[in-house]
Design a protein around this motif. Structure first.
Motif, PDB file in Angstrom:
ATOM      1  N   ALA A  81      37.057  78.602  60.539  1.00 38.53           N
ATOM      2  CA  ALA A  81      38.480  78.914  60.726  1.00 38.53           C
ATOM      3  C   ALA A  81      38.773  78.795  62.219  1.00 38.53           C
ATOM      4  O   ALA A  81      37.943  79.137  63.051  1.00 38.53           O
ATOM      5  N   HIS A  82      39.955  78.299  62.568  1.00 35.19           N
ATOM      6  CA  HIS A  82      40.193  77.930  63.956  1.00 35.19           C
ATOM      7  C   HIS A  82      41.697  77.909  64.241  1.00 35.19           C
ATOM      8  O   HIS A  82      42.482  77.707  63.327  1.00 35.19           O
ATOM      9  N   TYR A  83      42.026  78.099  65.494  1.00 38.52           N
ATOM     10  CA  TYR A  83      43.384  77.861  66.003  1.00 38.52           C
ATOM     11  C   TYR A  83      44.445  78.781  65.396  1.00 38.52           C
ATOM     12  O   TYR A  83      45.625  78.495  65.465  1.00 38.52           O
ATOM     13  N   ILE A  89      45.996  69.679  73.080  1.00 33.40           N
ATOM     14  CA  ILE A  89      44.972  69.882  72.043  1.00 33.40           C
ATOM     15  C   ILE A  89      43.631  69.438  72.613  1.00 33.40           C
ATOM     16  O   ILE A  89      43.578  68.680  73.580  1.00 33.40           O
ATOM     17  N   GLU A  90      42.551  69.920  71.988  1.00 34.98           N
ATOM     18  CA  GLU A  90      41.215  69.689  72.520  1.00 34.98           C
ATOM     19  C   GLU A  90      40.846  68.208  72.516  1.00 34.98           C
ATOM     20  O   GLU A  90      41.429  67.395  71.792  1.00 34.98           O
ATOM     21  N   SER A  91      39.784  67.913  73.282  1.00 34.81           N
ATOM     22  CA  SER A  91      39.297  66.542  73.414  1.00 34.81           C
ATOM     23  C   SER A  91      38.844  65.957  72.071  1.00 34.81           C
ATOM     24  O   SER A  91      38.466  66.683  71.154  1.00 34.81           O
ATOM     25  N   PRO A 101      33.430  76.349  75.871  1.00 33.54           N
ATOM     26  CA  PRO A 101      34.313  76.190  74.720  1.00 33.54           C
ATOM     27  C   PRO A 101      35.732  76.517  75.173  1.00 33.54           C
ATOM     28  O   PRO A 101      35.952  76.838  76.345  1.00 33.54           O
ATOM     29  N   SER A 102      36.687  76.450  74.268  1.00 35.36           N
ATOM     30  CA  SER A 102      38.043  76.879  74.613  1.00 35.36           C
ATOM     31  C   SER A 102      38.024  78.383  74.908  1.00 35.36           C
ATOM     32  O   SER A 102      37.236  79.132  74.322  1.00 35.36           O
ATOM     33  N   ALA A 103      38.905  78.803  75.829  1.00 38.73           N
ATOM     34  CA  ALA A 103      38.845  80.169  76.369  1.00 38.73           C
ATOM     35  C   ALA A 103      39.685  81.157  75.566  1.00 38.73           C
ATOM     36  O   ALA A 103      40.478  81.914  76.120  1.00 38.73           O
ATOM     37  N   ASN A 104      39.495  81.147  74.258  1.00 36.85           N
ATOM     38  CA  ASN A 104      40.195  82.067  73.358  1.00 36.85           C
ATOM     39  C   ASN A 104      39.153  82.872  72.583  1.00 36.85           C
ATOM     40  O   ASN A 104      37.984  82.495  72.548  1.00 36.85           O
ATOM     41  N   LEU A 105      39.594  83.971  71.953  1.00 35.82           N
ATOM     42  CA  LEU A 105      38.707  84.638  71.006  1.00 35.82           C
ATOM     43  C   LEU A 105      38.493  83.695  69.831  1.00 35.82           C
ATOM     44  O   LEU A 105      39.389  82.929  69.473  1.00 35.82           O
ATOM     45  N   ALA A 127      31.529  87.014  74.490  1.00 40.75           N
ATOM     46  CA  ALA A 127      32.921  87.245  74.899  1.00 40.75           C
ATOM     47  C   ALA A 127      33.902  86.711  73.858  1.00 40.75           C
ATOM     48  O   ALA A 127      34.938  87.312  73.586  1.00 40.75           O
ATOM     49  N   LYS A 128      33.578  85.572  73.253  1.00 40.39           N
ATOM     50  CA  LYS A 128      34.490  84.941  72.288  1.00 40.39           C
ATOM     51  C   LYS A 128      34.298  85.436  70.861  1.00 40.39           C
ATOM     52  O   LYS A 128      35.161  85.232  70.017  1.00 40.39           O
ATOM     53  N   GLY A 129      33.107  86.019  70.582  1.00 42.22           N
ATOM     54  CA  GLY A 129      32.757  86.264  69.183  1.00 42.22           C
ATOM     55  C   GLY A 129      32.526  84.947  68.471  1.00 42.22           C
ATOM     56  O   GLY A 129      32.872  84.769  67.307  1.00 42.22           O
ATOM     57  N   ARG A 130      31.928  83.964  69.190  1.00 41.05           N
ATOM     58  CA  ARG A 130      31.736  82.625  68.633  1.00 41.05           C
ATOM     59  C   ARG A 130      30.485  82.578  67.752  1.00 41.05           C
ATOM     60  O   ARG A 130      29.445  83.120  68.147  1.00 41.05           O
ATOM     61  N   PRO A 131      30.556  81.922  66.588  1.00 37.41           N
ATOM     62  CA  PRO A 131      29.367  81.788  65.749  1.00 37.41           C
ATOM     63  C   PRO A 131      28.236  81.147  66.543  1.00 37.41           C
ATOM     64  O   PRO A 131      28.464  80.220  67.326  1.00 37.41           O
ATOM     65  N   THR A 177      44.198  80.815  68.339  1.00 39.65           N
ATOM     66  CA  THR A 177      44.766  79.598  68.910  1.00 39.65           C
ATOM     67  C   THR A 177      44.233  79.357  70.326  1.00 39.65           C
ATOM     68  O   THR A 177      44.091  80.296  71.109  1.00 39.65           O
ATOM     69  N   SER A 178      43.950  78.090  70.662  1.00 36.50           N
ATOM     70  CA  SER A 178      43.409  77.770  71.986  1.00 36.50           C
ATOM     71  C   SER A 178      44.483  77.945  73.067  1.00 36.50           C
ATOM     72  O   SER A 178      45.644  77.649  72.838  1.00 36.50           O
ATOM     73  N   PRO A 179      44.089  78.433  74.259  1.00 40.51           N
ATOM     74  CA  PRO A 179      45.052  78.735  75.312  1.00 40.51           C
ATOM     75  C   PRO A 179      45.402  77.520  76.182  1.00 40.51           C
ATOM     76  O   PRO A 179      44.524  76.768  76.598  1.00 40.51           O
TER      77      PRO A 179
HETATM   78 MG    MG Z   1      37.734  76.206  70.418  1.00 41.33          MG
END
Ligand code: MG
Ligand code: AMP
Length: 329
Positions: free
Chosen positions: A227-229, A176-178, A139-143, A52-56, A147-149
């Motif tokens: 790459a992130h955020y 911002i994330e933990s 994980p964070s609920a973004n593609l 769903a995220k296209g996460r590595p 940027t994280s939602p």
């Molecule tokens: Mg994330």
């Protein structure tokens, strides 16, 4: 697939629990950013997160549990200082990396021998975690890369049609994330800076260091290399003591018929009178709270976000600068 957004109540939590037990994904609020959760015991459900995220596929997930959950079901605690950290900071925006007992499936930890564990303090999230009573890996609920939602709507913007349910728990208070902390070693090591700062950890444990992610060092937290955020517009980052260069860049963009926005702490706004601004707030906690919101607002309005760095890298500014370099650097 239709994606529902439901306020957190007994009905929506029952539905969320049913979906998780059926191997589906649920968007959930936490006090940091929204997460995309699945049962950590179900490999097929966990694979859906990566799709769903296209996460590595080598970037492991954090297991989220309710505050009465005994994390020694999932991990070995080998260092005594860990109990002090748990007492002081959990539930809260601190993630502990510990040696896994293998209960959470290997798909969630990408085949590694450690597991990251967190107890969110968000009341609605606690209610959901208590009801489901499972480690929810999220994980964070973004593609991936985006940027994280920090709101349910931002989750919807990225994942509409890909997940059945987003629990709406309002705007995340942290922003911002933990902090991700490796506590398998004698001295705890920060793998990702966040709202629980190095100084706060030192005040409990006496010592704490940043993990070096330089070449040669074993990459302990794969997420840091990606790459992130990133907002979906051009970006640039200028030093706090080089506001003139930021102004010069702004004028240059205007001359090219572009729409620039300067994103900065409110306490430097008077340097940018008459310009388009994305104001982050006065204090480090306000700036963390607003950061992703302003990036997501900026990508809709601006051709380019010209970000101003924080005045230092101590306290929460360390986590903010980590995100700013990846989103705008
Ligand atoms: Mg994330
Ligand atoms: P995200 O869920 O998108 O906020 O990313 C989670 C972060 O935690 C990433 O930077 C991961 O690399 C890191 N992480 C998760 N599990 C582990 C682990 N077992 N060891 C080290 N880092 C981890």
């Amino acid at each position: 697939m239709e994606t529902k957004i439901l306020a957190i109540d007994d009905n929506s939590i029952s539905l969320a629990v049913k979906l998780i037990n059926d191997g589906e994904l649920v968007g959930m609020p936490t006090e940091t950013v929204y997460g995309l959760g699945a049962s950590g015991l179900n490999p097929d459900a966990v694979k859906k997160i990566f799709t769903a995220k296209g996460r590595p596929s080598d970037n492991p997930l954090i297991a989220h549990v309710h505050k009465d959950y005994d994390i020694t079901n999932l991990v070995h605690i080998t260092q005594n200082y860990v109990y002090d950290l748990i007492k002081e900071f959990m539930p809260g925006p601190l993630t502990l990396v510990l040696n896994s007992k293998g209960v959470v499936c290997s798909e969630a930890v990408c085949g590694g021998d450690t597991l990251a564990v967190r107890m969110p303090s968000h009341a609605g999230c606690q209610k959901f975690l208590k009801a489901v009573n499972l480690p929810i890996v999220a994980p964070s609920a973004n593609l991936s890369k985006h940027t994280s939602p920090t709101t349910a709507k931002y989750v919807y913007d990225d994942l509409n049609g890909k997940i059945p349910l987003i629990l709406d728990g309002g705007k995340c208070s942290g922003g911002i994330e933990s902090t991700v902390l490796d506590v398998t070693t004698k001295t705890p090591r920060i793998l990702r800076a966040g709202l629980i700062t190095k100084e706060m950890i030192e005040s409990v444990v006496g010592r704490c260091e940043y993990a070096s992610h330089s070449e040669g060092d074993k990459v302990r937290s794969p997420g840091v290399k990606y790459a992130h955020y990133q907002p979906r517009c051009e970006t640039a980052l200028y030093e706090f003591n080089d506001l003139d260069s930021a102004i010069f860049r702004y004028e240059k963009e205007v001359a090219k018929n572009k729409t620039p926005y300067i994103m900065c702490p409110t306490f430097v706004a008077e340097n940018f009178k008459g310009k388009n601004l994305l104001l982050l707030g006065e204090t480090e906690l306000e700036i963390a709270f607003n950061l992703y919101d302003k990036l997501l607002e900026g990508e809709k309005k601006a051709d380019i976000i010209i970000a101003i760095a924080m005045p230092s890298e101590t306290g929460v500014y360390a986590g903010i600068m980590n995100r700013l370099r990846k989103s705008c650097g």
